[in-house]
Design a protein around this motif. Sequence first.
Motif, short mmCIF file in Angstrom:
data_model
loop_
_atom_site.label_atom_id
_atom_site.label_comp_id
_atom_site.label_asym_id
_atom_site.label_seq_id
_atom_site.Cartn_x
_atom_site.Cartn_y
_atom_site.Cartn_z
N ASP A 146 -6.61 -4.34 -3.45
CA ASP A 146 -5.41 -4.48 -2.63
C ASP A 146 -4.60 -3.19 -2.62
O ASP A 146 -4.85 -2.26 -3.39
CB ASP A 146 -4.56 -5.67 -3.09
N LYS A 147 -3.63 -3.15 -1.72
CA LYS A 147 -2.84 -1.94 -1.51
C LYS A 147 -2.08 -1.53 -2.76
O LYS A 147 -1.94 -0.34 -3.06
CB LYS A 147 -1.87 -2.19 -0.35
N VAL A 148 -1.58 -2.51 -3.51
CA VAL A 148 -0.82 -2.21 -4.72
C VAL A 148 -1.69 -1.51 -5.74
O VAL A 148 -1.26 -0.56 -6.40
CB VAL A 148 -0.21 -3.50 -5.30
N PHE A 149 -2.95 -1.96 -5.89
CA PHE A 149 -3.89 -1.31 -6.81
C PHE A 149 -4.07 0.16 -6.43
O PHE A 149 -4.04 1.05 -7.29
CB PHE A 149 -5.23 -2.04 -6.77
N ALA A 150 -4.27 0.40 -5.13
CA ALA A 150 -4.48 1.77 -4.66
C ALA A 150 -3.27 2.65 -4.94
O ALA A 150 -3.40 3.79 -5.40
CB ALA A 150 -4.80 1.76 -3.17
N GLN A 151 -2.10 2.14 -4.67
CA GLN A 151 -0.89 2.94 -4.85
C GLN A 151 -0.62 3.22 -6.32
O GLN A 151 -0.15 4.31 -6.68
CB GLN A 151 0.30 2.22 -4.22
N GLN A 152 -0.91 2.26 -7.18
CA GLN A 152 -0.65 2.46 -8.60
C GLN A 152 -1.63 3.43 -9.25
O GLN A 152 -1.30 4.08 -10.23
CB GLN A 152 -0.69 1.11 -9.34
N THR A 153 -2.83 3.53 -8.70
CA THR A 153 -3.85 4.40 -9.30
C THR A 153 -3.90 5.79 -8.68
O THR A 153 -4.00 6.79 -9.39
CB THR A 153 -5.24 3.75 -9.20
N PHE A 175 -17.85 -0.40 -10.36
CA PHE A 175 -17.86 -0.91 -8.98
C PHE A 175 -17.37 0.19 -8.04
O PHE A 175 -16.44 0.93 -8.37
CB PHE A 175 -16.95 -2.13 -8.85
N LYS A 176 -17.98 0.24 -6.87
CA LYS A 176 -17.56 1.19 -5.85
C LYS A 176 -16.59 0.49 -4.89
O LYS A 176 -16.85 -0.62 -4.42
CB LYS A 176 -18.77 1.70 -5.07
N ILE A 177 -15.48 1.15 -4.60
CA ILE A 177 -14.47 0.59 -3.69
C ILE A 177 -14.94 0.80 -2.25
O ILE A 177 -15.14 1.94 -1.81
CB ILE A 177 -13.09 1.25 -3.91
N ILE A 178 -15.12 -0.31 -1.52
CA ILE A 178 -15.58 -0.21 -0.13
C ILE A 178 -14.47 -0.56 0.87
O ILE A 178 -14.65 -0.39 2.08
CB ILE A 178 -16.79 -1.13 0.12
N GLY A 179 -13.36 -1.04 0.37
CA GLY A 179 -12.27 -1.41 1.28
C GLY A 179 -10.95 -1.57 0.56
O GLY A 179 -10.90 -1.81 -0.65
N VAL A 180 -9.88 -1.40 1.32
CA VAL A 180 -8.51 -1.63 0.83
C VAL A 180 -7.85 -2.62 1.76
O VAL A 180 -7.92 -2.47 2.99
CB VAL A 180 -7.69 -0.32 0.79
N VAL A 181 -7.24 -3.64 1.19
CA VAL A 181 -6.64 -4.70 2.01
C VAL A 181 -5.18 -4.92 1.64
O VAL A 181 -4.73 -4.56 0.54
CB VAL A 181 -7.41 -6.05 1.83
N ASN A 182 -4.47 -5.48 2.58
CA ASN A 182 -3.14 -6.01 2.31
C ASN A 182 -3.34 -7.49 2.08
O ASN A 182 -3.47 -8.27 3.01
CB ASN A 182 -2.21 -5.76 3.50
N SER A 183 -3.40 -7.90 0.80
CA SER A 183 -3.89 -9.23 0.47
C SER A 183 -2.82 -10.27 0.29
O SER A 183 -3.10 -11.40 -0.05
CB SER A 183 -4.71 -9.16 -0.82
N GLY A 184 -1.57 -9.91 0.53
CA GLY A 184 -0.49 -10.86 0.28
C GLY A 184 -0.05 -10.77 -1.16
O GLY A 184 -0.77 -10.29 -2.04
N TYR A 195 4.10 -8.64 -14.71
CA TYR A 195 3.64 -10.01 -14.89
C TYR A 195 2.60 -10.44 -13.86
O TYR A 195 1.79 -11.32 -14.15
CB TYR A 195 4.85 -10.96 -14.81
N ILE A 196 2.63 -9.87 -12.68
CA ILE A 196 1.69 -10.26 -11.63
C ILE A 196 0.61 -9.19 -11.51
O ILE A 196 0.92 -8.03 -11.26
CB ILE A 196 2.41 -10.46 -10.28
N PRO A 197 -0.65 -9.55 -11.68
CA PRO A 197 -1.71 -8.55 -11.66
C PRO A 197 -2.03 -8.07 -10.26
O PRO A 197 -1.69 -8.70 -9.27
CB PRO A 197 -2.91 -9.30 -12.27
N THR A 198 -2.71 -6.92 -10.21
CA THR A 198 -3.26 -6.47 -8.93
C THR A 198 -4.51 -7.28 -8.63
O THR A 198 -5.11 -7.89 -9.53
CB THR A 198 -3.61 -4.97 -8.99
N PHE A 199 -4.92 -7.28 -7.36
CA PHE A 199 -6.07 -8.08 -6.94
C PHE A 199 -7.27 -7.17 -6.66
O PHE A 199 -7.15 -6.16 -5.97
CB PHE A 199 -5.76 -8.89 -5.69
#
Length: 395
Positions: A146-153, A175-184, A195-199
């Motif tokens: 998800d987008k949050v994972f990408a921004q944090q890394t 794992f190879k990243i093949i896509g980035v999503v806005n997952s809600g 408290y809320i993990p990345t997806f």
Amino acid sequence: MSDYLKYAVKNLFRNKFRTFLTIIGIAIGVCSVIIIGSISDMGKSAINSELNSLGIGALTIETDKRVTDMELSENDLQVIQSTDKVTKAVPIMLEYTNAYTRNLVLNSAVWGIDSGAKQIFSLQLLYGRLIGKADVGASENVCVVDKVFAQQTYKRTNIVGKAIKIRLGGSDEEFKIIGVVNSGGNMLQSLLSSYIPTFVYVPYTSLQKAAGKQSFDQIALQVADSSAIDAVAKNVIRRLEQATGYKEIYKTQNIAGQKDKLNNLLSIISYVLSAIAAISLIVAGLSIMTVMLVSVNERTREIGIKKAIGARRVTIMSEFILEAFAISILGSLIGSVIGLLLSLLGFFFMNITPIINIPLLLICIGFAIVNGTIFGVYPAAQASKLNPVDALRTE
């Protein structure tokens, strides 16, 4: 009546500062209630939006871990897919674990999904591609983040082609990243990142291979008629029990029902906080009584003159009650305007469509006016009872 109003407004400005403080007290009480109500509406809107954006279908099926160690199988999936009014059913696996990249460790929810999961999950593709049938069939070590994972890394959103390691089955799998999503859930993740993990989304077969099992944690499904969710849930459980011969081991979760429960909880909290804020309106009413009693004392001689030239008790009472009414309505209007402006600013900064709770606004204004006017009755009655002779003797 016009004379009463004229004298009431005129008398308000005899002691401007005292009147101003009384009006501000009422305004603060009204403003507090409106802001608390708006915060409640804002919270409901934000949480509902986030829950809707998370997707995860309308209904999920799983086994009750309190009574059995059994998990869902391919046969269970086929039974659910063939159930009347079920339009889509996909297997789901979920692992809360750590993901590693660039010497960073992120708390992540790793979802094992099928190629058709986009119809169940709310996955808005930003870059790259989603997991396909070939990835699932070959148990490929590919993932969508998800987008949050990408921004944090990487401090940017497009990280397609990068590699991450995920701790699965006691070992680190790349794992190879093949896509980035806005997952809600991005708003909640941003506000409560601790408290809320990345997806992270991977083929469910890859997660099965890493865990060494063939079962599923859950099966998410869509229902053709949202009004028949409860009936479909009962039918699915009945058919699963008939197919497996096991009773009372399956359970369903209605996402919409959970949202309603959360809304009810927020409403109760809002009512309690509004009641606490309303206490300030009662305190403001007491201040009106105090101010009016002081005013009666200051204007004793004036009241005596009015009664000596023929003013009736009802005339004196009406004048003082209208003063209390004028103070109350001015404070209510000022508090309402300030409360609405602050609420609209909050909606703007939270990027939420503004919600103006008209019933709450009217109730708040009405309560403040009635409350202030009632507290003005006692001083008015005291003024009307003054003996003209005694009042005229007052220096």
